[in-house]
Design a protein around this motif. Structure first.
Motif, PDB file in Angstrom:
ATOM      1  N   ALA A  56       2.883  16.162  -0.184  1.00 29.66           N
ATOM      2  CA  ALA A  56       2.935  15.097   0.815  1.00 29.66           C
ATOM      3  C   ALA A  56       1.976  13.954   0.555  1.00 29.66           C
ATOM      4  CB  ALA A  56       2.680  15.669   2.207  1.00 29.66           C
ATOM      5  N   THR A  57       1.087  14.082  -0.429  1.00 31.01           N
ATOM      6  CA  THR A  57       0.178  12.982  -0.719  1.00 31.01           C
ATOM      7  C   THR A  57       0.992  11.785  -1.227  1.00 31.01           C
ATOM      8  OG1 THR A  57      -1.974  12.503  -1.692  1.00 31.01           O
ATOM      9  CG2 THR A  57      -0.354  13.533  -3.137  1.00 31.01           C
ATOM     10  N   ALA A  58       0.428  10.624  -1.225  1.00 32.05           N
ATOM     11  CA  ALA A  58       1.147   9.412  -1.640  1.00 32.05           C
ATOM     12  C   ALA A  58       1.857   9.649  -2.971  1.00 32.05           C
ATOM     13  CB  ALA A  58       0.184   8.242  -1.760  1.00 32.05           C
ATOM     14  N   GLY A  59       3.143   9.387  -2.987  1.00 30.38           N
ATOM     15  CA  GLY A  59       3.934   9.543  -4.200  1.00 30.38           C
ATOM     16  C   GLY A  59       4.501  10.930  -4.401  1.00 30.38           C
ATOM     17  N   GLY A  60       4.071  11.910  -3.609  1.00 24.56           N
ATOM     18  CA  GLY A  60       4.594  13.270  -3.726  1.00 24.56           C
ATOM     19  C   GLY A  60       6.034  13.351  -3.245  1.00 24.56           C
ATOM     20  N   SER A  61       6.728  14.413  -3.634  1.00 27.88           N
ATOM     21  CA  SER A  61       8.144  14.529  -3.300  1.00 27.88           C
ATOM     22  C   SER A  61       8.401  14.570  -1.797  1.00 27.88           C
ATOM     23  CB  SER A  61       8.757  15.749  -3.998  1.00 27.88           C
ATOM     24  OG  SER A  61       8.014  16.914  -3.708  1.00 27.88           O
ATOM     25  N   MET A  62       7.546  15.239  -1.027  1.00 29.25           N
ATOM     26  CA  MET A  62       7.723  15.251   0.422  1.00 29.25           C
ATOM     27  C   MET A  62       7.439  13.870   0.994  1.00 29.25           C
ATOM     28  SD  MET A  62       5.836  17.446   3.461  1.00 29.25           S
ATOM     29  CE  MET A  62       6.323  19.063   2.896  1.00 29.25           C
TER      30      MET A  62
END
Length: 161
Positions: free
Chosen positions: A84-90
């Motif tokens: 969920a961090t910036a750029g993560g798939s979530m």
């Protein structure tokens, strides 16, 4: 609706969710807003419903809780929510309108584990975790009940782990 119970299952589900939206867009000319999608984080995937601040603070405990999860890139205990961090798939899916349901039962379990490991009251940890969810994240009474309720409302279910 994607029902997940493990870090690997969540990773796969996020990939399938992205493919679902992409193919509907490119092959069927649908907008992301034409689809309603929920990712349910329960059991061992619940910890990925918490934001980076919780991972910075409790990453070691989240990692050790069930399966010694490590950041797939660094092979170390994560200090951020790798999905969920910036750029993560979530994170990318949330930007596209995907909703995230986080299991309250498992969050209470995480709070109890934190209280045992670090001291303090489980209610304090529960409050902190439930106030630090990923964007579009909602605490649901129990992830498995959310699966059932989504089915009652016509959602198709992917239960791949």
């Amino acid at each position: 609706m994607f029902d997940t119970i493990s870090s690997d299952g969540l990773s796969r589900a996020l990939g399938f969710a992205g493919t679902y939206l992409d193919v509907n867009k490119t092959k069927y000319e649908l907008k992301d807003s034409d689809s309603a999608m929920i990712v349910i984080c329960r059991n061992r995937s619940t910890r990925f419903g918490y934001n980076d601040a919780m991972w910075a603070k409790y990453g070691k405990q989240f990692s050790e809780a069930r399966d010694n999860f490590v950041d797939p890139k660094t092979k170390e205990v994560p200090k951020v929510n790798v999905y969920a961090t910036a750029g993560g798939s979530m994170s990318r899916l949330i930007e596209r309108g995907v909703q995230v349901a986080i299991c309250e039962v498992a969050t209470r379990g995480a709070a109890n584990s934190l209280a045992r490991a670090l001291g303090g009251g489980a209610d304090t940890y529960f409050k902190e975790l439930s106030e630090n969810l990923v964007p579009n994240g909602r605490l649901v009474p129990a992830g498995i009940v959310a699966v059932n309720r989504a089915q009652e409302h016509g959602y198709a279910v992917y239960a791949g782990g």
